[in-house]
Design a protein around this motif. Sequence first.
Motif, PDB file in Angstrom:
ATOM      1  N   VAL A 182       0.830  -1.203   0.000  1.00 65.69           N
ATOM      2  CA  VAL A 182       0.000   0.000   0.000  1.00 65.69           C
ATOM      3  C   VAL A 182       0.868   1.259   0.000  1.00 65.69           C
ATOM      4  N   THR A 183       2.003   1.199   0.686  1.00 63.28           N
ATOM      5  CA  THR A 183       2.886   2.372   0.780  1.00 63.28           C
ATOM      6  C   THR A 183       3.396   2.798  -0.595  1.00 63.28           C
ATOM      7  N   SER A 184       3.763   1.819  -1.429  1.00 65.31           N
ATOM      8  CA  SER A 184       4.248   2.145  -2.779  1.00 65.31           C
ATOM      9  C   SER A 184       3.150   2.776  -3.617  1.00 65.31           C
ATOM     10  N   PHE A 185       1.912   2.279  -3.458  1.00 66.97           N
ATOM     11  CA  PHE A 185       0.780   2.862  -4.183  1.00 66.97           C
ATOM     12  C   PHE A 185       0.565   4.309  -3.748  1.00 66.97           C
ATOM     13  N   GLN A 186       0.598   4.536  -2.438  1.00 70.98           N
ATOM     14  CA  GLN A 186       0.406   5.895  -1.921  1.00 70.98           C
ATOM     15  C   GLN A 186       1.529   6.820  -2.375  1.00 70.98           C
ATOM     16  N   LYS A 187       2.743   6.288  -2.434  1.00 75.08           N
ATOM     17  CA  LYS A 187       3.888   7.068  -2.888  1.00 75.08           C
ATOM     18  C   LYS A 187       3.724   7.462  -4.354  1.00 75.08           C
ATOM     19  N   LEU A 188       3.248   6.500  -5.172  1.00 76.89           N
ATOM     20  CA  LEU A 188       3.022   6.770  -6.591  1.00 76.89           C
ATOM     21  C   LEU A 188       1.973   7.850  -6.791  1.00 76.89           C
ATOM     22  N   ILE A 189       0.848   7.740  -6.079  1.00 78.95           N
ATOM     23  CA  ILE A 189      -0.225   8.725  -6.225  1.00 78.95           C
ATOM     24  C   ILE A 189       0.230  10.094  -5.737  1.00 78.95           C
ATOM     25  N   GLY A 190       0.999  10.125  -4.665  1.00 81.68           N
ATOM     26  CA  GLY A 190       1.524  11.398  -4.176  1.00 81.68           C
ATOM     27  C   GLY A 190       2.403  12.083  -5.204  1.00 81.68           C
ATOM     28  N   LYS A 191       3.229  11.314  -5.907  1.00 77.52           N
ATOM     29  CA  LYS A 191       4.090  11.892  -6.941  1.00 77.52           C
ATOM     30  C   LYS A 191       3.268  12.331  -8.145  1.00 77.52           C
ATOM     31  N   LEU A 192       2.217  11.600  -8.453  1.00 79.68           N
ATOM     32  CA  LEU A 192       1.344  11.983  -9.570  1.00 79.68           C
ATOM     33  C   LEU A 192       0.582  13.270  -9.247  1.00 79.68           C
ATOM     34  N   ILE A 193       0.223  13.442  -7.983  1.00 77.23           N
ATOM     35  CA  ILE A 193      -0.452  14.679  -7.573  1.00 77.23           C
ATOM     36  C   ILE A 193       0.463  15.873  -7.812  1.00 77.23           C
ATOM     37  N   TYR A 194       1.751  15.730  -7.464  1.00 77.65           N
ATOM     38  CA  TYR A 194       2.694  16.830  -7.684  1.00 77.65           C
ATOM     39  C   TYR A 194       2.930  17.051  -9.173  1.00 77.65           C
ATOM     40  N   LEU A 195       2.921  15.978  -9.950  1.00 77.63           N
ATOM     41  CA  LEU A 195       3.119  16.100 -11.394  1.00 77.63           C
ATOM     42  C   LEU A 195       1.957  16.831 -12.056  1.00 77.63           C
ATOM     43  N   SER A 196       0.768  16.726 -11.477  1.00 82.55           N
ATOM     44  CA  SER A 196      -0.412  17.368 -12.067  1.00 82.55           C
ATOM     45  C   SER A 196      -0.364  18.890 -11.957  1.00 82.55           C
ATOM     46  N   ILE A 197       0.667  19.446 -11.286  1.00 84.23           N
ATOM     47  CA  ILE A 197       0.824  20.905 -11.211  1.00 84.23           C
ATOM     48  C   ILE A 197       0.994  21.489 -12.607  1.00 84.23           C
ATOM     49  N   THR A 198       1.716  20.774 -13.479  1.00 80.15           N
ATOM     50  CA  THR A 198       1.911  21.239 -14.854  1.00 80.15           C
ATOM     51  C   THR A 198       1.254  20.331 -15.870  1.00 80.15           C
ATOM     52  N   ARG A 199       0.486  19.346 -15.406  1.00 80.16           N
ATOM     53  CA  ARG A 199      -0.173  18.407 -16.323  1.00 80.16           C
ATOM     54  C   ARG A 199      -1.671  18.349 -16.051  1.00 80.16           C
ATOM     55  N   PRO A 200      -2.430  19.350 -16.518  1.00 80.50           N
ATOM     56  CA  PRO A 200      -3.880  19.296 -16.312  1.00 80.50           C
ATOM     57  C   PRO A 200      -4.540  18.100 -16.985  1.00 80.50           C
ATOM     58  N   ASP A 201      -3.867  17.494 -17.970  1.00 76.09           N
ATOM     59  CA  ASP A 201      -4.446  16.360 -18.691  1.00 76.09           C
ATOM     60  C   ASP A 201      -4.579  15.112 -17.827  1.00 76.09           C
TER      61      ASP A 201
END
Length: 335
Positions: free
Chosen positions: A111-130
């Motif tokens: 579960v920790t790896s999944f949460q880590k992945l989603i957390g990084k994707l949230i930060y990536l969405s700062i410049t990726r509205p798509d």
Amino acid sequence: MYVMSAGSVFVVLLVYVDDIIVTGNSEADIVRIKSVLSENFQIKDLGVLKYFLGIEVLYVDSGICLNQRKYCLELLSEFGYLGVKPVSTPIEQSHVISNKLSQNQTAVKDVTSFQKLIGKLIYLSITRPDISYAVQFLSQFMHSPKECHLQIALRLLKYLKQSPGKGILFKRENDFVLKGFVDSDWAKCLTSRKSVTGFSIFLGSSVVSWKSKKQSVVARSTAEAEYRAMCSACCEVMWILNLLKELCVESTLPVKLFCDSQSAISIAFNPVFHERTKHFELDLHFLREKISAGIVIPEKVSSDEQLADLFTKGLNGLQHDTLCHMLGMLDAFTV
């Protein structure tokens, strides 16, 4: 953010912990401010802005492009997806995960790896509205993800592999007219039956703000869901107007909010209080007050030209690419 405005001189200082950006229309005053900071703090002048908090700044002919290519490639490398075959959309058009379906799925072991992945994707969405809609959807299952949720997250990585350098473009222009596109997907969540709000705010032809978020209450009709989405967009518009005012930028009022629901627009302009709207009275009066004050004005837009669809649902490849282009997204590394 600190602003100095004295006569014709205008300088802005943006501070995040120990990272600082300084800009303005007077090079002499910028040098003076950096000198004052150097006398009081130990600072390092990195010159023209290129990186800030993991965001790369590229200067192209048409303006400035913000992207997170290095961050995205490191994310793909971390999960072993640098050589994967890319897909054209971040999430399937007809994705449906009901409560019953997720219960039949096995739980994610790490579960920790999944949460880590989603957390990084949230930060990536700062410049990726798509990817905002897909990230918003996955964020709901951080506490107990199933295998079906992990597969969607891995599909999102395959989508990022297609163009890791894609970002948002701020065009060089003199148009400071604000406008917004707002939409909702009624009863999108099959578990709670709450709707999804999506909007994008433009300054001129450049997108400056966007959001994809599940509404906090259940809407009894599609018109109510659209109306609540317009209220959320109106709050964002008011915040941007205040920010522009601090930056001494005059914006034309009223700000147009483009919505594809004629029912929601009619409710906004109708001063009559009736039974069908009494259960969302606060939102009802809030938006009507801003309309009467001349701050915003809802306008009808066809569903084909509704940019906010990108933030409320999964789309096919052609629709997704079209809306990304209309948002002004650019991959400066392939131009």
